[in-house]
Design a protein around this motif. Structure first.
Motif, PDB file in Angstrom:
ATOM      1  N   LYS A 177     -37.380 -18.676 -56.159  1.00 35.74           N
ATOM      2  CA  LYS A 177     -36.490 -19.582 -55.109  1.00 35.74           C
ATOM      3  C   LYS A 177     -35.070 -19.226 -55.352  1.00 35.74           C
ATOM      4  O   LYS A 177     -34.196 -19.256 -54.161  1.00 35.74           O
ATOM      5  N   ALA A 178     -34.574 -19.228 -56.427  1.00 40.03           N
ATOM      6  CA  ALA A 178     -33.372 -19.328 -56.854  1.00 40.03           C
ATOM      7  C   ALA A 178     -32.625 -17.874 -56.595  1.00 40.03           C
ATOM      8  O   ALA A 178     -31.551 -17.944 -56.182  1.00 40.03           O
ATOM      9  N   PRO A 205     -31.805 -16.088 -52.036  1.00 39.77           N
ATOM     10  CA  PRO A 205     -30.636 -16.009 -51.115  1.00 39.77           C
ATOM     11  C   PRO A 205     -29.879 -14.890 -51.361  1.00 39.77           C
ATOM     12  O   PRO A 205     -29.240 -14.033 -50.544  1.00 39.77           O
ATOM     13  N   GLN A 252     -29.479 -11.078 -49.291  1.00 42.92           N
ATOM     14  CA  GLN A 252     -28.465 -10.724 -48.475  1.00 42.92           C
ATOM     15  C   GLN A 252     -27.664  -9.376 -49.336  1.00 42.92           C
ATOM     16  O   GLN A 252     -26.480  -9.129 -48.844  1.00 42.92           O
ATOM     17  N   GLU A 285     -34.187 -21.561 -42.673  1.00 44.45           N
ATOM     18  CA  GLU A 285     -32.874 -21.458 -42.793  1.00 44.45           C
ATOM     19  C   GLU A 285     -32.769 -19.808 -42.794  1.00 44.45           C
ATOM     20  O   GLU A 285     -31.655 -19.420 -42.643  1.00 44.45           O
ATOM     21  N   LYS A 325     -42.444 -31.771 -61.377  1.00 46.71           N
ATOM     22  CA  LYS A 325     -42.038 -33.103 -60.393  1.00 46.71           C
ATOM     23  C   LYS A 325     -42.981 -32.577 -58.867  1.00 46.71           C
ATOM     24  O   LYS A 325     -43.560 -33.581 -58.413  1.00 46.71           O
ATOM     25  N   ALA A 379     -35.209 -26.745 -48.930  1.00 47.14           N
ATOM     26  CA  ALA A 379     -34.684 -27.155 -50.514  1.00 47.14           C
ATOM     27  C   ALA A 379     -34.257 -28.471 -51.008  1.00 47.14           C
ATOM     28  O   ALA A 379     -34.506 -29.154 -51.867  1.00 47.14           O
ATOM     29  N   SER A 380     -33.299 -28.942 -49.996  1.00 49.10           N
ATOM     30  CA  SER A 380     -32.415 -30.240 -50.702  1.00 49.10           C
ATOM     31  C   SER A 380     -33.241 -31.333 -50.166  1.00 49.10           C
ATOM     32  O   SER A 380     -33.479 -32.078 -51.089  1.00 49.10           O
ATOM     33  N   ASP A 392     -39.544 -39.828 -60.176  1.00 45.94           N
ATOM     34  CA  ASP A 392     -38.798 -41.073 -60.731  1.00 45.94           C
ATOM     35  C   ASP A 392     -39.880 -42.434 -60.403  1.00 45.94           C
ATOM     36  O   ASP A 392     -39.811 -43.292 -61.048  1.00 45.94           O
ATOM     37  N   PHE A 409     -27.573 -35.702 -45.033  1.00 42.77           N
ATOM     38  CA  PHE A 409     -26.487 -35.040 -45.645  1.00 42.77           C
ATOM     39  C   PHE A 409     -26.844 -33.479 -45.335  1.00 42.77           C
ATOM     40  O   PHE A 409     -26.085 -32.389 -45.548  1.00 42.77           O
ATOM     41  N   ASN A 460     -20.770 -27.183 -45.757  1.00 38.56           N
ATOM     42  CA  ASN A 460     -22.184 -27.428 -46.163  1.00 38.56           C
ATOM     43  C   ASN A 460     -23.047 -26.205 -45.908  1.00 38.56           C
ATOM     44  O   ASN A 460     -23.015 -25.793 -44.538  1.00 38.56           O
ATOM     45  N   SER A 499     -25.880 -23.355 -47.163  1.00 37.48           N
ATOM     46  CA  SER A 499     -27.321 -23.087 -47.887  1.00 37.48           C
ATOM     47  C   SER A 499     -27.460 -21.777 -48.804  1.00 37.48           C
ATOM     48  O   SER A 499     -28.229 -21.562 -49.513  1.00 37.48           O
ATOM     49  N   GLY A 500     -26.455 -20.888 -48.473  1.00 38.05           N
ATOM     50  CA  GLY A 500     -26.105 -19.664 -48.795  1.00 38.05           C
ATOM     51  C   GLY A 500     -26.760 -18.664 -47.910  1.00 38.05           C
ATOM     52  O   GLY A 500     -26.667 -17.316 -48.415  1.00 38.05           O
ATOM     53  N   ARG A 506     -16.360 -33.676 -48.316  1.00 40.10           N
ATOM     54  CA  ARG A 506     -17.662 -34.436 -48.315  1.00 40.10           C
ATOM     55  C   ARG A 506     -18.188 -33.978 -49.665  1.00 40.10           C
ATOM     56  O   ARG A 506     -18.946 -34.828 -50.116  1.00 40.10           O
ATOM     57  N   GLN A 565     -19.747 -36.712 -52.021  1.00 39.82           N
ATOM     58  CA  GLN A 565     -20.929 -36.786 -52.389  1.00 39.82           C
ATOM     59  C   GLN A 565     -21.317 -36.985 -53.845  1.00 39.82           C
ATOM     60  O   GLN A 565     -22.150 -37.598 -54.639  1.00 39.82           O
ATOM     61  N   ASN A 589     -34.183 -36.934 -64.212  1.00 36.23           N
ATOM     62  CA  ASN A 589     -32.685 -36.349 -64.360  1.00 36.23           C
ATOM     63  C   ASN A 589     -32.040 -37.019 -65.114  1.00 36.23           C
ATOM     64  O   ASN A 589     -30.812 -37.273 -64.849  1.00 36.23           O
ATOM     65  N   TYR A 613     -26.759 -26.336 -61.219  1.00 37.25           N
ATOM     66  CA  TYR A 613     -27.851 -25.197 -61.190  1.00 37.25           C
ATOM     67  C   TYR A 613     -28.846 -25.866 -60.246  1.00 37.25           C
ATOM     68  O   TYR A 613     -29.426 -25.345 -59.376  1.00 37.25           O
ATOM     69  N   PHE A 635     -28.859 -28.839 -58.418  1.00 35.95           N
ATOM     70  CA  PHE A 635     -28.543 -29.390 -57.237  1.00 35.95           C
ATOM     71  C   PHE A 635     -27.692 -28.429 -56.317  1.00 35.95           C
ATOM     72  O   PHE A 635     -27.868 -28.649 -55.013  1.00 35.95           O
ATOM     73  N   ILE A 648     -27.829 -24.735 -56.807  1.00 35.34           N
ATOM     74  CA  ILE A 648     -28.491 -23.460 -56.522  1.00 35.34           C
ATOM     75  C   ILE A 648     -30.138 -23.538 -56.126  1.00 35.34           C
ATOM     76  O   ILE A 648     -30.354 -22.893 -55.244  1.00 35.34           O
ATOM     77  N   VAL A 649     -30.790 -24.132 -57.143  1.00 36.72           N
ATOM     78  CA  VAL A 649     -32.236 -24.315 -56.628  1.00 36.72           C
ATOM     79  C   VAL A 649     -32.322 -25.096 -55.138  1.00 36.72           C
ATOM     80  O   VAL A 649     -33.287 -24.700 -54.667  1.00 36.72           O
ATOM     81  N   ARG A 650     -31.671 -26.044 -55.128  1.00 30.92           N
ATOM     82  CA  ARG A 650     -31.809 -26.679 -53.774  1.00 30.92           C
ATOM     83  C   ARG A 650     -31.159 -26.167 -52.632  1.00 30.92           C
ATOM     84  O   ARG A 650     -30.973 -26.754 -51.468  1.00 30.92           O
ATOM     85  N   LEU A 651     -30.699 -24.868 -52.797  1.00 28.62           N
ATOM     86  CA  LEU A 651     -29.895 -24.058 -51.556  1.00 28.62           C
ATOM     87  C   LEU A 651     -28.614 -24.999 -51.097  1.00 28.62           C
ATOM     88  O   LEU A 651     -28.655 -24.955 -49.929  1.00 28.62           O
ATOM     89  N   LYS A 652     -27.951 -25.671 -52.064  1.00 22.59           N
ATOM     90  CA  LYS A 652     -26.773 -26.352 -51.259  1.00 22.59           C
ATOM     91  C   LYS A 652     -25.567 -25.692 -52.032  1.00 22.59           C
ATOM     92  O   LYS A 652     -24.996 -26.007 -53.085  1.00 22.59           O
TER      93      LYS A 652
END
Lengths: 421, 298
Positions: free
Chosen positions: A71-72, A75, A79, A97, A190, A387-388, A399, A420, B47, B49-50, B61, B65, B248, B258, B260, B262-266
């Motif tokens: 996954k990481a 991207p 490309q 995406e 998780k 992903a986010s 949690d 967001f 903003n 995602s890569g 922002r 955040q 967390n 990493y 938040f 990279i893994v989460r594509l932000k």
């Protein structure tokens, strides 16, 4: 794992030798997440060899990367000039995406009509966006409760009679009372925890409300409905149903414990049938007679259909620069014969038309029937939402299970992430 | 440079040396450090995602955040804890051991080797090893539980205990490195100084306190520098042990980036975190070099 690495290494060496020897070949790079076990790897290897034999001048390179790393890495990889031609996908938000970034190829006119006609609209739809077909589905998965019949008998629980969430909670208490760990779960990863939150959402809110939330209507994910979902999950958590140290256990370990007969239930996709055996300490795990599956119980007053399912439709995407040969190989991988064989081998639930008749595994046949009867198949929320936002769903599920947040806060966090996005 | 000076510079081979050795380093540094840095600074305002080109400009922002994110605050706090433990437990421990085993004897060499061993091990392997150690089902904690017939404990699954366990592993992993810095420095202290003190009747403790430690100041300064920069960059021990969890609670700035970013594509958000980390490191390094490590200060 050692064997896996060995085979991969040998495969890589052979691949390297092959590619130098036959420099004129059309090379098709296929990138996948690591598959569980040699059976599936051999199946894919044999498929590639058969295709190469039928189509001289084609050289197929199968490559595997561990899930999270995959996954990481994707991207950057997609490309770069080193991008694979065909690559594994869970569909959902990340796929959207990729489609929007223009790095995928519309294969509507590249793939043969027979190839496309071989799959249901639902299957194809999972890898289509804005009318473009970017890939093909490979298999479907459903999340079900796996249970250990021996332990159920020992605790005096009749699992077949469990239909509602309340009855399930009672069974959890009964198991605890009998000194049996009710549920194993890999809280460290998780995503196994998000199955609970998602399944409750599917049962309690149903398709319309989930789609409305993702569009931000009715307060989005911070709506009362999602708070209620969290509350029902907390009802379970408060019974302390999970194995000790569940927040330090990954999926592999949870699956190992289940395979070792250490707990009554595990909420997991059908793939756990193979995984729990491989992960079991003795490498054998529970026998078909000891294993049972149960659909996620319904929740009183819930808006979701009783037959609605939750899981994935996984498949392959085609990158922008892939050759027509790559598309042809993809069609070959997911044609009815190969799909039927995958189903017959018990690797997964095939999705090509008429391919499920080969399924011999009784559990997979059940899952296949469930999927056939399902009015609404909710994709894994952590994939469907991207992903986010998906990552936050995983976070809050863990949690909530650890008592680190409240249902209200959890719902607000998902909504915040959605805004967001 | 005067023409004369340049001629000498050219004729004694220094020019060739510079011409040969500077470009590779300069190019590598430019392409793999400087340019990505500017890229990251640019991405931090998007903003993104890569995938595709960054298009959605969001100004500050990402930074807002981040500042408001409880997990980021926790990761800053954790990084501070790591720095604290490194400075107040790890370095004193390393110093004590260095003073005890600095002299060249056979047994001291063995001890040095043992104490240095953790540092040689790969971080990921270390993390995995300790995560097995603290596993309440299979680990040493499980064994202890059986021996004392207690319920097994799972410290890494507990939000209260996971971070202390990680801090312990950090000390275990890196104290040997600092010990070696001190031993090297101790061995450069002239023996006549300590001998003179001995003749004057100083106890070993007094010698350590009045002579050796003051003379170790430059080594301590280096050690602190490495500790803090290392703490700011801590990543590969955490990932195999807890992956930032449970809930967390054990992220450092880099694992936060990493997870938040990279893994989460932000990628835009991750870049913003990277910029903050970079500024922290540079600011610290700059201030530290200008104050503590100034030659006059020694």
């Amino acid at each position: 794992m050692n064997n896996l690495m060995k085979t991969t290494a040998i495969g890589a060496v052979i691949g390297l030798m092959g590619s130098t020897a036959m420099a004129q070949d059309v090379v098709i790079n296929v990138l996948s997440i690591v598959v569980d076990g040699e059976l599936e790897e051999n199946y894919r290897e044999a498929m590639a060899l058969a295709y190469e034999a039928e189509n001289p001048g084609i050289d197929i390179q199968l490559e595997y990367i561990e899930n999270e790393a995959y996954k990481a890495k994707l991207p950057t990889l997609l490309q770069s000039p080193a991008r694979p031609d065909v690559f594994f996908s869970w569909g959902g938000g990340v796929f959207y995406e990729q489609a929007e970034a223009g790095i995928l190829q519309d294969i509507s006119n590249v793939a043969s009509p027979e190839c496309l006609a071989n799959h249901s609209d639902a299957g194809l739809g999972s890898f289509a966006r804005d009318g473009n077909q970017y890939g093909m589905p490979m298999y479907a998965a459903e999340v079900v409760f796996w249970y250990n019949k021996d332990l159920a008998a020992q605790a005096g629980i009749d699992v077949d009679s469990i239909e509602t969430w309340d009855e399930f909670l009672t069974a959890v208490e009964t198991a605890k009372g009998a000194g049996i760990t009710p549920i194993v779960v890999g809280g460290k990863d998780k995503w196994p925890m998000h199955f609970y939150y998602s399944m409750l959402a599917v049962r309690m809110l149903g398709e319309d409300a989930i789609l409305a939330a993702s569009a931000g209507e009715d307060g989005g994910y911070a709506s009362e409905g999602f708070v209620n979902v969290g509350e029902e999950f907390v009802r379970l958590v408060e019974l302390e149903p999970f194995q000790p140290g569940f927040m330090d256990a990954g999926y592999d370990k949870a699956s190992n414990l289940f395979g070792d007969g250490q707990a009554l239930f595990q909420l997991m996709g059908n793939w756990d049938y193979n995984a729990s055996r491989q992960n079991a300490t003795d490498g054998v795990g529970l026998s078909d007679e000891q294993l049972g599956i149960m659909s996620f119980p319904t929740v009183d007053g819930g808006a979701g259909g009783d037959n609605d399912t939750f899981g994935g439709i996984n498949g392959w995407l085609v990158s922008e620069t892939a050759s027509p040969e790559a598309v042809d190989f993809l069609c070959y991988m997911v044609n009815t014969e190969n799909q039927r064989e995958g189903g017959a081998l018990g690797l997964w639930i095939p999705v090509a038309k008429d391919a499920s008749d080969g399924i011999e595994n009784p559990f997979f046949r059940q899952v296949s029937e469930n999927l056939g009867a399902s009015q609404y198949h909710q994709l894994f929320l952590d994939q469907a939402l991207g992903a986010s936002v998906g990552g936050v769903v995983n976070d809050i599920s863990a949690d909530l299970a650890a008592g680190a947040t409240t249902p209200q806060e959890a719902a607000e966090l998902i909504e915040e992430a959605r805004q967001f996005q | 440079m005067a023409p004369n000076g340049f001629r000498r510079f050219a004729s004694d081979g220094r020019l060739i040396t510079v011409a040969l050795f500077l470009p590779p380093a300069l190019l590598l540094f430019t392409f793999f450090v400087t340019l990505p840095l500017f890229d990251a600074a640019g991405y931090a305002g998007y903003n993104w995602s890569g995938y595709g080109e960054p298009e959605q400009w969001v100004g500050t922002r990402n930074f807002e955040q981040m500042a408001g994110h409880s997990v980021f605050q926790q990761s800053l706090w954790n990084t501070l804890k790591v720095i604290g433990v490194s400075l107040f437990i790890q370095i004193p421990l390393a110093m004590t051991l260095a003073l005890l085993i600095a002299s060249k004897t056979w047994s001291n060499t063995v001890f040095r080797l043992i104490f240095f061993m953790p540092f040689i091990m790969a971080e990921i392997a270390t993390g995995l090893m300790w995560s097995f150690f603290f596993d309440g089902d299979y680990g040493v904690t499980a064994m202890l539980g059986r021996v004392f017939s207690m319920d097994p404990i799972y410290p890494l699954s507990d939000r209260t205990w996971a971070m202390p366990v990680i801090l312990f592993v950090i000390v275990w992993k890196y104290f040997g490195f600092h010990m070696m810095i001190f031993i090297a420095a101790l061995q450069s202290i002239p023996e006549d100084l300590t001998e003179a003190a001995q003749i004057d009747g100083a106890t070993p403790f007094q010698i350590a306190r009045r002579i050796k430690i003051p003379l170790l100041k430059p080594a301590i300064a280096v050690s602190i520098f490495f500790s803090i920069i290392g703490s700011l960059q801590l990543f590969d021990l955490i990932v195999p042990m807890t992956g930032g969890g449970p809930s967390n609670s054990t992220h450092t700035i880099v694992t936060y980036l990493y997870t938040f970013g990279i893994v989460r594509l932000k990628v835009g958000f991750g870049s913003a975190v990277g910029i903050v980390l970079f500024v922290m490191c540079v600011a610290f390094a700059f201030l530290y070099q200008r104050t503590v490590m100034r030659p006059e200060a020694e």
